[in-house]
Write a protein that holds these residues in place. Sequence first.
Motif, PDB file in Angstrom:
ATOM      1  N   ALA A 391      29.343  39.540  45.004  1.00  0.00           N
ATOM      2  CA  ALA A 391      28.650  38.681  45.963  1.00  0.00           C
ATOM      3  C   ALA A 391      27.200  38.447  45.579  1.00  0.00           C
ATOM      4  O   ALA A 391      26.606  37.445  45.986  1.00  0.00           O
ATOM      5  N   ASP A 392      26.616  39.345  44.786  1.00  0.00           N
ATOM      6  CA  ASP A 392      25.221  39.164  44.386  1.00  0.00           C
ATOM      7  C   ASP A 392      25.083  38.231  43.192  1.00  0.00           C
ATOM      8  O   ASP A 392      23.967  37.968  42.721  1.00  0.00           O
ATOM      9  N   GLY A 393      26.186  37.716  42.663  1.00  0.00           N
ATOM     10  CA  GLY A 393      26.139  36.763  41.569  1.00  0.00           C
ATOM     11  C   GLY A 393      25.989  37.366  40.195  1.00  0.00           C
ATOM     12  O   GLY A 393      25.877  36.635  39.208  1.00  0.00           O
ATOM     13  N   SER A 394      26.019  38.671  40.074  1.00  0.00           N
ATOM     14  CA  SER A 394      25.889  39.294  38.763  1.00  0.00           C
ATOM     15  C   SER A 394      27.197  39.159  37.986  1.00  0.00           C
ATOM     16  O   SER A 394      28.270  39.015  38.573  1.00  0.00           O
ATOM     17  N   PRO A 395      27.141  39.199  36.648  1.00  0.00           N
ATOM     18  CA  PRO A 395      28.345  38.987  35.838  1.00  0.00           C
ATOM     19  C   PRO A 395      29.355  40.127  35.968  1.00  0.00           C
ATOM     20  O   PRO A 395      28.999  41.269  36.236  1.00  0.00           O
ATOM     21  N   SER A 396      30.622  39.762  35.750  1.00  0.00           N
ATOM     22  CA  SER A 396      31.719  40.743  35.681  1.00  0.00           C
ATOM     23  C   SER A 396      32.511  40.427  34.416  1.00  0.00           C
ATOM     24  O   SER A 396      33.538  39.753  34.481  1.00  0.00           O
ATOM     25  N   PRO A 397      32.030  40.835  33.241  1.00  0.00           N
ATOM     26  CA  PRO A 397      32.650  40.420  31.976  1.00  0.00           C
ATOM     27  C   PRO A 397      34.125  40.768  31.856  1.00  0.00           C
ATOM     28  O   PRO A 397      34.843  40.160  31.066  1.00  0.00           O
ATOM     29  N   ASP A 398      34.599  41.746  32.602  1.00  0.00           N
ATOM     30  CA  ASP A 398      36.001  42.145  32.498  1.00  0.00           C
ATOM     31  C   ASP A 398      36.895  41.441  33.511  1.00  0.00           C
ATOM     32  O   ASP A 398      38.078  41.765  33.622  1.00  0.00           O
ATOM     33  N   ARG A 399      36.337  40.495  34.253  1.00  0.00           N
ATOM     34  CA  ARG A 399      37.131  39.846  35.294  1.00  0.00           C
ATOM     35  C   ARG A 399      37.302  38.371  34.971  1.00  0.00           C
ATOM     36  O   ARG A 399      36.366  37.581  35.075  1.00  0.00           O
ATOM     37  N   LEU A 400      38.484  37.975  34.514  1.00  0.00           N
ATOM     38  CA  LEU A 400      38.816  36.591  34.243  1.00  0.00           C
ATOM     39  C   LEU A 400      39.734  36.074  35.340  1.00  0.00           C
ATOM     40  O   LEU A 400      40.432  36.846  35.998  1.00  0.00           O
ATOM     41  N   GLY A 401      39.743  34.737  35.515  1.00  0.00           N
ATOM     42  CA  GLY A 401      40.605  34.174  36.543  1.00  0.00           C
ATOM     43  C   GLY A 401      42.056  34.552  36.358  1.00  0.00           C
ATOM     44  O   GLY A 401      42.762  34.880  37.314  1.00  0.00           O
ATOM     45  N   ARG A 402      42.533  34.522  35.105  1.00  0.00           N
ATOM     46  CA  ARG A 402      43.934  34.837  34.833  1.00  0.00           C
ATOM     47  C   ARG A 402      44.243  36.300  35.105  1.00  0.00           C
ATOM     48  O   ARG A 402      45.346  36.660  35.494  1.00  0.00           O
ATOM     49  N   ASP A 403      43.261  37.171  34.866  1.00  0.00           N
ATOM     50  CA  ASP A 403      43.508  38.607  34.993  1.00  0.00           C
ATOM     51  C   ASP A 403      43.200  39.144  36.379  1.00  0.00           C
ATOM     52  O   ASP A 403      43.924  40.001  36.900  1.00  0.00           O
ATOM     53  N   ALA A 404      42.098  38.657  36.984  1.00  0.00           N
ATOM     54  CA  ALA A 404      41.632  39.236  38.242  1.00  0.00           C
ATOM     55  C   ALA A 404      42.193  38.527  39.465  1.00  0.00           C
ATOM     56  O   ALA A 404      42.520  39.162  40.463  1.00  0.00           O
ATOM     57  N   ALA A 405      42.287  37.207  39.403  1.00  0.00           N
ATOM     58  CA  ALA A 405      42.644  36.443  40.604  1.00  0.00           C
ATOM     59  C   ALA A 405      44.106  36.000  40.639  1.00  0.00           C
ATOM     60  O   ALA A 405      44.733  35.992  41.697  1.00  0.00           O
ATOM     61  N   ALA A 406      44.672  35.630  39.482  1.00  0.00           N
ATOM     62  CA  ALA A 406      46.048  35.113  39.475  1.00  0.00           C
ATOM     63  C   ALA A 406      47.072  36.115  40.012  1.00  0.00           C
ATOM     64  O   ALA A 406      47.961  35.731  40.784  1.00  0.00           O
ATOM     65  N   PRO A 407      47.005  37.397  39.641  1.00  0.00           N
ATOM     66  CA  PRO A 407      47.993  38.334  40.212  1.00  0.00           C
ATOM     67  C   PRO A 407      47.912  38.416  41.728  1.00  0.00           C
ATOM     68  O   PRO A 407      48.931  38.611  42.395  1.00  0.00           O
ATOM     69  N   LEU A 408      46.714  38.245  42.281  1.00  0.00           N
ATOM     70  CA  LEU A 408      46.563  38.294  43.741  1.00  0.00           C
ATOM     71  C   LEU A 408      47.258  37.118  44.417  1.00  0.00           C
ATOM     72  O   LEU A 408      47.780  37.251  45.528  1.00  0.00           O
ATOM     73  N   VAL A 409      47.239  35.955  43.773  1.00  0.00           N
ATOM     74  CA  VAL A 409      47.938  34.798  44.355  1.00  0.00           C
ATOM     75  C   VAL A 409      49.409  35.129  44.555  1.00  0.00           C
ATOM     76  O   VAL A 409      49.988  34.854  45.612  1.00  0.00           O
ATOM     77  N   GLN A 410      50.034  35.719  43.539  1.00  0.00           N
ATOM     78  CA  GLN A 410      51.454  36.063  43.662  1.00  0.00           C
ATOM     79  C   GLN A 410      51.678  37.101  44.751  1.00  0.00           C
ATOM     80  O   GLN A 410      52.654  37.023  45.513  1.00  0.00           O
ATOM     81  N   LYS A 411      50.777  38.080  44.849  1.00  0.00           N
ATOM     82  CA  LYS A 411      50.931  39.106  45.880  1.00  0.00           C
ATOM     83  C   LYS A 411      50.793  38.507  47.280  1.00  0.00           C
ATOM     84  O   LYS A 411      51.469  38.946  48.216  1.00  0.00           O
ATOM     85  N   VAL A 412      49.920  37.521  47.428  1.00  0.00           N
ATOM     86  CA  VAL A 412      49.792  36.858  48.734  1.00  0.00           C
ATOM     87  C   VAL A 412      51.054  36.077  49.054  1.00  0.00           C
ATOM     88  O   VAL A 412      51.568  36.139  50.177  1.00  0.00           O
ATOM     89  N   PHE A 413      51.598  35.361  48.079  1.00  0.00           N
ATOM     90  CA  PHE A 413      52.828  34.614  48.324  1.00  0.00           C
ATOM     91  C   PHE A 413      53.985  35.551  48.688  1.00  0.00           C
ATOM     92  O   PHE A 413      54.877  35.177  49.453  1.00  0.00           O
TER      93      PHE A 413
END
Length: 534
Positions: A391-413
Motif C-alpha cells: 500500500a505504500d507503493g514500494s516495489p515487490s520484485p518477487d510479486r508478478l501478476g501471473r505469480d501473485a494475483a492470478a492464482p487468487l482469481v482461481q481461488k475466488v472463482f
Amino acid sequence: MYLTLAPFGGNLEGVRAGARAWLGKEPRELTAAEAALLVALPQAPSRLRPDRWLQAARTARDRVLQQSRDADLLNAPAVAEALAEEVPTQRLAWPLLAPHLAERLKRQQPMASLIRTTVDGGLQRALEDLAKDEAASLPAPGSLALMVVDNKTAAIVATVGSADYGDAGRLGAIDMTRAIRSPGSTLKPFLYGLAFDAGILRPRTLIADVSMRFGDYAPKNFDQAFHGELTAAEALQRSLNVPAVLILDRLGPARVTAALERTGVALRFPKATASDRARPGLPLALGGVGTTLEDVTMLYAGLANGGLVRPLRTTAGAPGTTPVRLMSADAAADVLAILTEAAPPPGVVPAAARSSRGAIALKTGTSYGFRDAWAFGVSREFTVGVWAGRADGSPSPDRLGRDAAAPLVQKVFDLLPAIRSPVIASGPSGSPPALLRRLESTPAGEGIRIHDPHRLRLVYPVARSSIERSGERVPLGLVAAGGRRPLSWLIDGRPIVTGAATREAEWLPERAGAVRITVLDADGRSDSAVIDVR
C-alpha cells in the motif's frame, strides 16, 4: 425504546448490541438461557458482566429462568436444559464485514440509520478469510485487494480493500480497491477491442514483434526479447508490449483515453514537468497511467456485458444507470475468446481442469518497478479483480501478476457458484480480409500498410549490423528493393548523390559510431536502418 437503549455492560446499548457482543447472534436466534442472560444484565450491567463477574452473571441468569418457570413462560424440562448451558466468559469482537465499503457509504450517507448494500455476507466473509490466509505468506507491508462483480446487475457482491483492516503494519485501513495505481498490462485487451472496431486489425491479423522506435520511445517486452511475426490474438495472449504500443499508436492515445473516460473510468497521467499539463501518451498501453482496481474491474465486467460498461453498484435498490458502449459486442466477444484460450500461468490451473468447471477469461499485469500485481477473471456470471502489492507503493520484485494475483482469481472463482455456461461461445474464426492480413510499423497517420512484395525495403545494410571501415576508403554498397523510382538516400537525414535509375547506391563512411540510413521512393514511402560503423 427500552430495548434500543438498555445497558449491557461497557459501551453496549440495546438488546441487539448485547446479543452480538456477548453471544454472537441476532436477538431472534437466542436460546432461552441466552435470552435470560440479556434480561438480567441491564439490572446491574457493571456488576453482572460475565467476563468479569461470571458467577454473579450465572446467578442472575438462573434467577430469571426460575421466574419464567414460576410464571408458566417455560416448562420445567426447558428450564432444566437452559440452566445447564454455559455462560459466555468473554466479549466477542464486533462483526467487521466490508469495513472499507461501510466507511465509504457512511461518508456518503451520514444521516442514514440503515444502508442496504449489494454485498453477499457469506461470500464477503469467505473472501476476507481468504485474503488474510494469503497475506500470511507475504512479508509486511504486503497486502491484497479483491472484488467480485455480478455481470448482469453490475453489483459489487464482495469487496476486500486490504488483507486485514486492523493490521497497521500492512496499512490495512487503506482501501486498495480505490487507490490510484499503475494497471500494468491490464488495459491491453481494451486497446485490441477498440482496434477491432476501428478496422485496424482482426484477431488473426499478423503483427510484428520487433524492435521499434516511436519518436524517442522504444518499448521493450517484459522478457527483454522480441518474438517476430505472430497474430494479434497471440500477441494479446502473450501480453507483448511492442504490438500493444503499435496498436495504440494507430488508434491514438487521446482517442483511447476519451473512450475509456466516457465509461466513467478515472485516468491520471503523469506530468512531464511541474508546469506541464498531463496528457496521454504511448506508455498508456503498458500502464503509464493511474487508475483503480474498482474501475478496471468495471471495464472487464463490460466485456462480459457485450462491450457495454455500467457503473458498479454498492447499494441495494439504487436506480439503474445508462450503460456506455466501449466497443461492439463482436469486438468484446473476440477479446474474451482470445483471453479464454490463453494458456494459464504455470502452476495455476491445468487447462483440462479449468475447462471442467467452465472457461474463464484471464488477464494479468505487473506495473513498472514491480509495485503492483494484477489479475482479472471473467466468466459469464461474474468478474473477479485482484490486486497484490504494498500500500505504500514500494516495489515487490518477487510479486508478478501471473505469480501473485492470478492464482487468487482461481481461488475466488472456486468460492462462487458453479459456472453454468462459458463466457464465450467460440473463438474468432476465419481469415481477415486482405487489407487486414498484416499490420506493419508505419509512421502514425499512414494507416495500415498491406504486405506487398513490391513495397520499398532497405535490403542492405541490415538493421543493427556492424560495418568495418576499410583503410582503403572503399565505399559501402546500399541496396533497396521495391518502391517506385526515383529513389533518394539519406545518411543521418542528409541526402547523398546517387543514380536515380537504380535501387543501389554507394556511401563512404567518414566516421565511426551509430548511423541511420534511410531510403525514400517517389511516393514518399521510406525504410530505415541504424547500423554501427567501426
